[in-house]
Design a protein around this motif. Structure first.
Motif, PDB file in Angstrom:
ATOM      1  N   ALA A  93     -42.335  75.229   0.595  1.00  0.00           N
ATOM      2  CA  ALA A  93     -43.571  74.816  -0.066  1.00  0.00           C
ATOM      3  C   ALA A  93     -44.742  74.702   0.899  1.00  0.00           C
ATOM      4  O   ALA A  93     -45.904  74.807   0.476  1.00  0.00           O
ATOM      5  CB  ALA A  93     -43.356  73.489  -0.785  1.00  0.00           C
ATOM      6  N   VAL A  94     -44.483  74.460   2.183  1.00  0.00           N
ATOM      7  CA  VAL A  94     -45.580  74.291   3.148  1.00  0.00           C
ATOM      8  C   VAL A  94     -45.744  75.512   4.057  1.00  0.00           C
ATOM      9  O   VAL A  94     -46.636  75.530   4.903  1.00  0.00           O
ATOM     10  CB  VAL A  94     -45.378  73.029   4.012  1.00  0.00           C
ATOM     11  N   LEU A  95     -44.897  76.529   3.869  1.00  0.00           N
ATOM     12  CA  LEU A  95     -44.970  77.729   4.701  1.00  0.00           C
ATOM     13  C   LEU A  95     -45.631  78.878   3.939  1.00  0.00           C
ATOM     14  O   LEU A  95     -45.303  79.126   2.772  1.00  0.00           O
ATOM     15  CB  LEU A  95     -43.572  78.160   5.146  1.00  0.00           C
ATOM     16  N   ASP A  96     -46.540  79.562   4.603  1.00  0.00           N
ATOM     17  CA  ASP A  96     -47.091  80.779   4.031  1.00  0.00           C
ATOM     18  C   ASP A  96     -45.978  81.824   3.920  1.00  0.00           C
ATOM     19  O   ASP A  96     -45.106  81.891   4.789  1.00  0.00           O
ATOM     20  CB  ASP A  96     -48.208  81.307   4.937  1.00  0.00           C
ATOM     21  N   PRO A  97     -45.956  82.631   2.868  1.00  0.00           N
ATOM     22  CA  PRO A  97     -44.887  83.630   2.730  1.00  0.00           C
ATOM     23  C   PRO A  97     -44.749  84.546   3.948  1.00  0.00           C
ATOM     24  O   PRO A  97     -43.652  85.002   4.270  1.00  0.00           O
ATOM     25  CB  PRO A  97     -45.297  84.413   1.478  1.00  0.00           C
ATOM     26  N   ASP A  98     -45.875  84.803   4.645  1.00  0.00           N
ATOM     27  CA  ASP A  98     -45.852  85.690   5.801  1.00  0.00           C
ATOM     28  C   ASP A  98     -45.950  84.927   7.124  1.00  0.00           C
ATOM     29  O   ASP A  98     -46.403  85.474   8.137  1.00  0.00           O
ATOM     30  CB  ASP A  98     -47.001  86.696   5.711  1.00  0.00           C
ATOM     31  N   VAL A  99     -45.524  83.670   7.138  1.00  0.00           N
ATOM     32  CA  VAL A  99     -45.610  82.852   8.342  1.00  0.00           C
ATOM     33  C   VAL A  99     -44.882  83.526   9.516  1.00  0.00           C
ATOM     34  O   VAL A  99     -43.872  84.209   9.342  1.00  0.00           O
ATOM     35  CB  VAL A  99     -45.015  81.446   8.087  1.00  0.00           C
ATOM     36  N   VAL A 100     -45.428  83.308  10.705  1.00  0.00           N
ATOM     37  CA  VAL A 100     -44.858  83.873  11.932  1.00  0.00           C
ATOM     38  C   VAL A 100     -44.613  82.739  12.931  1.00  0.00           C
ATOM     39  O   VAL A 100     -45.468  81.858  13.103  1.00  0.00           O
ATOM     40  CB  VAL A 100     -45.806  84.912  12.568  1.00  0.00           C
ATOM     41  N   VAL A 101     -43.444  82.756  13.574  1.00  0.00           N
ATOM     42  CA  VAL A 101     -43.135  81.810  14.644  1.00  0.00           C
ATOM     43  C   VAL A 101     -42.947  82.600  15.938  1.00  0.00           C
ATOM     44  O   VAL A 101     -42.126  83.520  15.998  1.00  0.00           O
ATOM     45  CB  VAL A 101     -41.865  80.989  14.343  1.00  0.00           C
ATOM     46  N   ARG A 102     -43.717  82.235  16.957  1.00  0.00           N
ATOM     47  CA  ARG A 102     -43.602  82.872  18.259  1.00  0.00           C
ATOM     48  C   ARG A 102     -43.089  81.843  19.264  1.00  0.00           C
ATOM     49  O   ARG A 102     -43.535  80.699  19.260  1.00  0.00           O
ATOM     50  CB  ARG A 102     -44.960  83.413  18.729  1.00  0.00           C
ATOM     51  N   SER A 103     -42.164  82.252  20.124  1.00  0.00           N
ATOM     52  CA  SER A 103     -41.634  81.357  21.144  1.00  0.00           C
ATOM     53  C   SER A 103     -41.642  82.053  22.489  1.00  0.00           C
ATOM     54  O   SER A 103     -41.707  83.293  22.567  1.00  0.00           O
ATOM     55  CB  SER A 103     -40.213  80.895  20.788  1.00  0.00           C
TER      56      SER A 103
END
Length: 297
Positions: A202-212
Motif C-alpha cells: 500500500a505504501v510502495l509505488d508499483p515501480d519502486v526501486v531499491v538500490r544498495s
C-alpha cells in the motif's frame, strides 16, 4: 607499593572513562583499547610528578591519539566502524547509566540511539568530532580541548557547536511535505516490523526501486517492483525495529544496524504518497559524504 604500581593503580581508576572517550571517538572497541594502551605507554614514560590533574591529562592524551587515528583512517579510507557489531552492555554513569555499573562497559554502550549517533559522528570532521565528544559527552573545558585540536578556545567551541547541530538535528520537522513523507516512511517501517505484506504494497509505488551498495555477488544491488521490494522488506524486520529517523540531503531516512553486523542508512524518495525509491548505504567510506542529521521521534 612502589611508584610504578601506584601510577598503574591511578591509571586503572581512569581506564573506564578513557575507554568511553575513545570508543565514542573511534566507534571500535578494539581501536579504543589501543588508544587507551597508548595513553598508558605515554604516562609510564612521563614525569608523573609534574601532572597536577591526572584524569584531565589522560583524557587529553587519549583525545590526541584518537584524533591522529581518525586522520590516518581518513587518509587510508579504512572501514571506520569495524566488521563486527558494537557490544551492547548496560551504560555506565558517565554515559547516562545507573551508578555503580562496571566502568569498562561505558565504552561499549550502543543502543539504537547510540548507533545512530556513531553514524552521524562518522560524517564529522575529526576535530569537530573530538570537540563534541570531549565537551558534550565528557564535560572537558574548551580551554583543554583547544590544546588537543590546536585551536583557540573560541574556535574549539565553534567546532563543538557545528557538530552539535549535526547530531541534534534541526529541531521538530515543520515542513508539511516532509512531515507527510515521514508518515509514509513510518507506515513502511510499521508494516515491515509486523510482516504485513499488503500494508507494504500500500505504501510502495508499483515501480519502486531499491538500490544498495553491494549485493550477494559484491556488485551494487538492485530490486525492482513493489512485490519484490515488499518480500525483501519482510526479511529485514530487525532493521525496522531498531531504526532511528534522520534526514539525508533533506530527504527522510533511517539509520540502523544492518544484519546485526554493520551500520546502514536507508534513504527514501517519496512521491504522490508512495515510496518510489530507496537507497541502502552500508559502505562506511560513503558516510563522510552524506549530509546526514539525526531527528527525534
Amino acid at each position: 607499593m612502589d611508584g610504578h604500581e601506584f601510577l598503574a593503580e591511578r591509571f586503572e581508576e581512569n581506564r573506564g572513562r578513557l575507554k568511553a572517550v575513545a570508543y565514542r571517538m573511534l566507534g571500535s572497541a578494539s581501536e579504543a583499547e589501543d588508544a587507551v594502551q597508548e595513553a598508558w605507554i605515554r604516562l609510564s614514560r612521563s614525569d608523573d610528578r609534574a601532572i597536577e590533574n591526572l584524569g584531565g591529562w589522560l583524557t587529553t592524551v587519549v583525545g590526541r591519539v584518537c584524533l591522529d587515528m581518525l586522520r590516518s583512517r581518513r587518509s587510508r579510507r579504512e572501514e571506520p566502524l569495524g566488521t563486527g557489531a558494537p557490544e551492547e552492555p548496560a551504560p555506565g554513569p558517565d554515559l547516562g547509566g545507573r551508578p555503580g555499573a562496571d566502568p569498562e562497559q561505558q565504552a561499549l554502550t550502543a543502543d539504537s540511539v547510540g548507533l545512530a549517533m556513531l553514524v552521524v559522528l562518522e560524517t564529522l570532521d575529526p576535530a569537530e568530532r573530538l570537540a563534541f565528544v570531549l565537551h558534550d559527552m565528557f564535560a572537558v573545558p574548551f580551554d583543554e580541548i583547544a590544546g588537543v585540536v590546536d585551536r583557540t578556545p573560541a574556535a574549539a567551541r565553534q567546532l563543538a557547536s557545528r557538530a552539535r547541530r549535526r547530531v541534534q538535528g534541526a529541531g521538530p520537522v515543520t515542513d508539511p511535505d516532509l512531515a507527510r513523507k515521514r508518515e509514509v516512511v513510518n507506515a513502511f517501517l510499521a508494516a515491515a516490523r509486523d510482516g504485513e505484506f499488503e500494508a507494504l504494497l500500500a505504501v510502495l509505488d508499483p515501480d519502486v526501486v531499491v538500490r544498495s551498495d553491494a549485493g550477494a555477488d559484491g556488485a551494487p544491488g538492485l530490486v525492482r517492483g513493489a512485490a519484490a521490494v515488499a518480500r525483501q522488506a519482510m526479511m529485514f524486520a530487525p532493521f525496522a525495529r531498531s531504526a532511528q529517523h534522520a534526514l539525508v540531503d533533506g530527504e527522510p531516512a533511517v539509520i540502523a544496524a544492518h544484519e546485526g553486523r554493520r551500520f546502514a542508512v536507508m534513504v527514501f524518495t517519496v512521491a504522490r504518497g508512495k515510496i518510489v525509491e530507496m537507497s541502502v548505504i552500508d559502505d562506511p567510506s560513503r558516510l563522510p559524504g552524506l549530509d546526514l542529521t539525526v531527528l527525534g521521534d
